[in-house]
Write a protein that holds these residues in place. Structure first.
Motif, mmCIF file in Angstrom:
data_model
loop_
_atom_site.group_PDB
_atom_site.id
_atom_site.type_symbol
_atom_site.label_atom_id
_atom_site.label_comp_id
_atom_site.label_asym_id
_atom_site.label_seq_id
_atom_site.Cartn_x
_atom_site.Cartn_y
_atom_site.Cartn_z
ATOM 1 N N VAL A 47 0.842 -1.201 0.000
ATOM 2 C CA VAL A 47 0.000 0.000 0.000
ATOM 3 C C VAL A 47 0.877 1.250 0.000
ATOM 4 O O VAL A 47 0.621 2.212 -0.750
ATOM 5 N N ILE A 48 1.917 1.266 0.812
ATOM 6 C CA ILE A 48 2.820 2.419 0.852
ATOM 7 C C ILE A 48 3.459 2.638 -0.518
ATOM 8 O O ILE A 48 3.579 3.756 -1.000
ATOM 9 N N ALA A 49 3.862 1.545 -1.173
ATOM 10 C CA ALA A 49 4.515 1.661 -2.480
ATOM 11 C C ALA A 49 3.568 2.196 -3.548
ATOM 12 O O ALA A 49 3.962 3.003 -4.400
ATOM 13 N N VAL A 50 2.313 1.763 -3.503
ATOM 14 C CA VAL A 50 1.370 2.123 -4.559
ATOM 15 C C VAL A 50 0.749 3.506 -4.340
ATOM 16 O O VAL A 50 0.630 4.294 -5.282
ATOM 17 N N GLU A 51 0.366 3.808 -3.123
ATOM 18 C CA GLU A 51 -0.412 5.015 -2.872
ATOM 19 C C GLU A 51 0.363 6.143 -2.220
ATOM 20 O O GLU A 51 -0.223 7.133 -1.823
ATOM 21 N N SER A 52 1.646 6.024 -2.116
ATOM 22 C CA SER A 52 2.419 7.011 -1.377
ATOM 23 C C SER A 52 2.704 8.257 -2.197
ATOM 24 O O SER A 52 3.022 8.189 -3.380
ATOM 25 N N LEU A 61 11.003 6.498 1.111
ATOM 26 C CA LEU A 61 9.927 5.668 0.571
ATOM 27 C C LEU A 61 10.416 4.249 0.303
ATOM 28 O O LEU A 61 9.779 3.268 0.706
ATOM 29 N N VAL A 62 11.555 4.117 -0.352
ATOM 30 C CA VAL A 62 12.115 2.792 -0.660
ATOM 31 C C VAL A 62 12.422 2.033 0.622
ATOM 32 O O VAL A 62 12.118 0.838 0.741
ATOM 33 N N MET A 63 13.017 2.707 1.596
ATOM 34 C CA MET A 63 13.343 2.031 2.865
ATOM 35 C C MET A 63 12.071 1.557 3.574
ATOM 36 O O MET A 63 12.042 0.461 4.124
ATOM 37 N N SER A 64 11.025 2.354 3.548
ATOM 38 C CA SER A 64 9.767 1.966 4.192
ATOM 39 C C SER A 64 9.132 0.777 3.494
ATOM 40 O O SER A 64 8.698 -0.179 4.140
ATOM 41 N N VAL A 65 9.078 0.829 2.181
ATOM 42 C CA VAL A 65 8.462 -0.245 1.407
ATOM 43 C C VAL A 65 9.259 -1.539 1.579
ATOM 44 O O VAL A 65 8.691 -2.600 1.880
ATOM 45 N N ALA A 70 9.937 -6.885 3.593
ATOM 46 C CA ALA A 70 10.890 -7.866 4.141
ATOM 47 C C ALA A 70 10.411 -8.402 5.493
ATOM 48 O O ALA A 70 10.428 -9.622 5.728
ATOM 49 N N ALA A 71 9.972 -7.519 6.364
ATOM 50 C CA ALA A 71 9.477 -7.957 7.675
ATOM 51 C C ALA A 71 8.244 -8.846 7.512
ATOM 52 O O ALA A 71 8.116 -9.880 8.181
#
Length: 185
Positions: A47-52, A61-65, A70-71
């Motif tokens: 969701v973060i990757a698509v709607e951010s 952004l990359v680190m969050s996604v 990964a987690a």
């Protein structure tokens, strides 16, 4: 009056014979809740990757996604591997398979086993949690839930413990096979 199948079963039980292959399982439904948490973390990453619309930069952004995905994958696959365990004892070996894929798997030839014991109350706390565990003073274990377990003493001095339903009958079967082979108990 007993039917022939019951009489045959009673004769086998009385003569001390064991089944050609003993199988047992243990299941932990709590692991499904943890797997759902992993799936939610994975979904959050997507969701973060698509709607951010992050204005603070692409690196955050990359680190969050990547972190969420990964987690989520680690939690999801780590828990699903230990939702259940299947144990099989035949004339030659004991095989332990975990999860739906059967991984991790442990194959122990009965020629390496010198004894089998029943443990009535094994808990994840004793082993440091659920899963495939190793403690120097205790040996190796596959713990998927609290309860009864099969404890094997191996020829190299190590012990292997696995939580499984009806562990007492597994101990009987293994001891019987060891006696037939002439291995010390």
């Amino acid at each position: 009056m007993k039917d022939p199948a019951e009489e045959e079963r009673d004769e086998r039980a009385g003569s001390g014979s064991s089944p050609a292959v003993w199988t047992g399982r243990a299941t932990n439904r709590v692991q499904w809740l943890l797997a759902c948490g992993g799936a939610a973390c994975l979904a959050l990453g997507i969701v973060i990757a698509v709607e951010s619309m992050w204005t603070s930069g692409i690196a955050a952004l990359v680190m969050s996604v990547v972190g969420c995905i990964a987690a989520g994958l680690l939690i999801l696959f780590g828990t699903l591997a230990f939702v259940h365990v299947a144990v099989k004892v035949d004339d030659d070996c004991l095989e332990v398979r975990c999860g739906h894929l059967g991984l991790p798997r442990r194959h122990i030839p009965l020629s390496h086993v010198v004894g089998a014991d029943f443990a009535p109350a094994v808990t994840p706390r004793q082993w440091g949690g659920w899963g495939y565990r190793w403690l120097p003073e205790k040996g190796t274990a596959v713990v998927v839930r609290r309860g009864e377990a099969l404890v094997l003493s191996l020829g190299d001095g190590h012990k292997f413990t696995v939580t499984v339903d009806d562990a007492e009958s597994a101990v009987r079967v293994i001891r019987q096979r060891l006696r037939r082979r002439g291995t010390a108990l």
